[in-house]
Write a protein that holds these residues in place. Structure first.
Motif, PDB file in Angstrom:
ATOM      1  N   THR A 116       3.675 -17.190 -94.483  1.00 17.95           N
ATOM      2  CA  THR A 116       3.898 -18.432 -95.223  1.00 17.95           C
ATOM      3  C   THR A 116       5.079 -18.269 -96.171  1.00 17.95           C
ATOM      4  O   THR A 116       5.535 -17.168 -96.445  1.00 17.95           O
ATOM      5  CB  THR A 116       2.646 -18.812 -96.044  1.00 17.95           C
ATOM      6  N   ALA A 117       5.554 -19.394 -96.701  1.00 16.14           N
ATOM      7  CA  ALA A 117       6.674 -19.365 -97.652  1.00 16.14           C
ATOM      8  C   ALA A 117       6.287 -18.584 -98.908  1.00 16.14           C
ATOM      9  O   ALA A 117       7.086 -17.833 -99.453  1.00 16.14           O
ATOM     10  CB  ALA A 117       7.085 -20.785 -98.021  1.00 16.14           C
TER      11      ALA A 117
ATOM     12  N   ASP B 290       6.702  -5.388-101.480  1.00 16.56           N
ATOM     13  CA  ASP B 290       5.590  -4.773-102.205  1.00 16.56           C
ATOM     14  C   ASP B 290       4.706  -5.880-102.765  1.00 16.56           C
ATOM     15  O   ASP B 290       5.095  -6.601-103.675  1.00 16.56           O
ATOM     16  CB  ASP B 290       6.110  -3.882-103.337  1.00 16.56           C
ATOM     17  N   ARG B 291       3.509  -6.020-102.225  1.00 14.69           N
ATOM     18  CA  ARG B 291       2.605  -7.111-102.591  1.00 14.69           C
ATOM     19  C   ARG B 291       1.439  -6.638-103.453  1.00 14.69           C
ATOM     20  O   ARG B 291       0.433  -7.313-103.547  1.00 14.69           O
ATOM     21  CB  ARG B 291       2.071  -7.760-101.325  1.00 14.69           C
ATOM     22  N   THR B 292       1.562  -5.464-104.062  1.00 13.13           N
ATOM     23  CA  THR B 292       0.449  -4.928-104.844  1.00 13.13           C
ATOM     24  C   THR B 292       0.281  -5.730-106.127  1.00 13.13           C
ATOM     25  O   THR B 292       1.240  -6.037-106.823  1.00 13.13           O
ATOM     26  CB  THR B 292       0.681  -3.440-105.180  1.00 13.13           C
TER      27      THR B 292
ATOM     28  N   ARG C 180     -13.140 -14.420-108.310  1.00 10.40           N
ATOM     29  CA  ARG C 180     -12.540 -15.655-107.796  1.00 10.40           C
ATOM     30  C   ARG C 180     -11.023 -15.536-107.712  1.00 10.40           C
ATOM     31  O   ARG C 180     -10.409 -15.920-106.712  1.00 10.40           O
ATOM     32  CB  ARG C 180     -12.904 -16.849-108.691  1.00 10.40           C
ATOM     33  N   LEU C 181     -10.423 -14.998-108.778  1.00 15.13           N
ATOM     34  CA  LEU C 181      -8.969 -14.864-108.801  1.00 15.13           C
ATOM     35  C   LEU C 181      -8.502 -13.865-107.747  1.00 15.13           C
ATOM     36  O   LEU C 181      -7.502 -14.104-107.062  1.00 15.13           O
ATOM     37  CB  LEU C 181      -8.491 -14.445-110.194  1.00 15.13           C
TER      38      LEU C 181
ATOM     39  N   GLU D 263      -5.559 -12.896-102.825  1.00 11.35           N
ATOM     40  CA  GLU D 263      -5.511 -12.281-101.492  1.00 11.35           C
ATOM     41  C   GLU D 263      -5.120 -13.328-100.449  1.00 11.35           C
ATOM     42  O   GLU D 263      -4.335 -13.042 -99.543  1.00 11.35           O
ATOM     43  CB  GLU D 263      -6.857 -11.643-101.141  1.00 11.35           C
ATOM     44  N   LYS D 264      -5.648 -14.540-100.584  1.00 14.61           N
ATOM     45  CA  LYS D 264      -5.300 -15.620 -99.662  1.00 14.61           C
ATOM     46  C   LYS D 264      -3.816 -15.974 -99.751  1.00 14.61           C
ATOM     47  O   LYS D 264      -3.248 -16.480 -98.800  1.00 14.61           O
ATOM     48  CB  LYS D 264      -6.138 -16.871 -99.949  1.00 14.61           C
ATOM     49  N   ARG D 265      -3.216 -15.704-100.894  1.00 14.15           N
ATOM     50  CA  ARG D 265      -1.797 -16.007-101.099  1.00 14.15           C
ATOM     51  C   ARG D 265      -0.892 -14.839-100.704  1.00 14.15           C
ATOM     52  O   ARG D 265       0.303 -14.883-100.936  1.00 14.15           O
ATOM     53  CB  ARG D 265      -1.562 -16.394-102.556  1.00 14.15           C
ATOM     54  N   GLY D 266      -1.488 -13.769-100.137  1.00 10.41           N
ATOM     55  CA  GLY D 266      -0.675 -12.689 -99.587  1.00 10.41           C
ATOM     56  C   GLY D 266      -0.574 -11.423-100.411  1.00 10.41           C
ATOM     57  O   GLY D 266       0.158 -10.510-100.044  1.00 10.41           O
ATOM     58  N   PHE D 267      -1.281 -11.340-101.517  1.00 11.67           N
ATOM     59  CA  PHE D 267      -1.224 -10.137-102.348  1.00 11.67           C
ATOM     60  C   PHE D 267      -2.218  -9.084-101.872  1.00 11.67           C
ATOM     61  O   PHE D 267      -3.256  -9.417-101.294  1.00 11.67           O
ATOM     62  CB  PHE D 267      -1.533 -10.475-103.814  1.00 11.67           C
ATOM     63  N   GLU D 268      -1.918  -7.826-102.145  1.00 14.36           N
ATOM     64  CA  GLU D 268      -2.852  -6.715-101.936  1.00 14.36           C
ATOM     65  C   GLU D 268      -3.461  -6.432-103.311  1.00 14.36           C
ATOM     66  O   GLU D 268      -2.828  -5.800-104.154  1.00 14.36           O
ATOM     67  CB  GLU D 268      -2.105  -5.491-101.413  1.00 14.36           C
TER      68      GLU D 268
END
Length: 183
Positions: free
Chosen positions: A2-3, A11-13, A26-27, A32-37
């Motif tokens: 996704t964009a 690096d998505r940590t 919740r956060l 995670e749904k937005r692409g972060f690890e």
């Protein structure tokens, strides 16, 4: 991809530090749904340990934690990874703490309640971007009510102690607490 995920980079940590367990879960799920690890911590000690072991590219830290100040975690992250983008969250918004957070190395400072979209925008905003004004800001009555509720909770729901700290008559406080929250 996704964009949003392209904007994050390689690096998505992301380290989330907050002592409110339900908010943290919740956060974490939303990010995670937005692409972060995502890694989480519920205390200053745990947050600093995770930051020392694996300095994240992004972090969201609550200011007040059960075992200390979230700014200690910000300092640790900044020492280990100077390019990290860090957002400080707090339910106790004040200019002095916002200035302190930015001086220590926070990228942005948000007052609770902040949703995952607000946090994502703060994490990914370029330094030249100014945040847009809120579309639906809280009314002055609502801000006052939120502050009273926060102090009331901090005083373990003790009306007399809350009234003393707010410099308010106890009966006035009881009337405010008995009413519904303003919009």
């Amino acid at each position: 991809m996704t964009a949003e995920q392209r904007d994050i980079g390689e690096d998505r940590t992301l380290l989330l530090v907050d002592d409110d367990e339900s908010f943290l879960k919740r956060l974490a799920k939303a990010m995670e749904k937005r692409g972060f690890e995502v890694e989480t911590a519920e205390s200053v000690a745990a947050g600093r340990a995770r930051a020392m072991a694996r300095p994240p590219a992004f972090a969201v830290c609550d200011l007040r934690l059960g075992d200390g100040n979230g700014l200690d975690v910000v300092e640790t992250i900044r020492e280990r990874r100077p390019d990290a983008r860090i957002v400080v969250l707090t339910g106790y918004g004040a200019i002095a703490t916002a200035v302190a957070a930015v001086k220590i190395g926070a990228t942005d400072y948000l007052s609770k309640p902040a949703d995952a979209t607000d946090i994502m925008q703060a994490l990914l905003a370029s330094d030249a971007d100014l945040p847009p004004p809120p579309e639906n800001p809280m009314s002055a009555d609502r801000v006052r009510w939120e502050h009273i509720q926060r102090v009331y909770e901090l005083c373990d729901r003790n009306v007399s102690e809350t009234a003393r700290r707010l410099n308010m008559h106890r009966r006035t406080l009881q009337r405010i607490l008995a009413k519904r929250s303003p919009k």
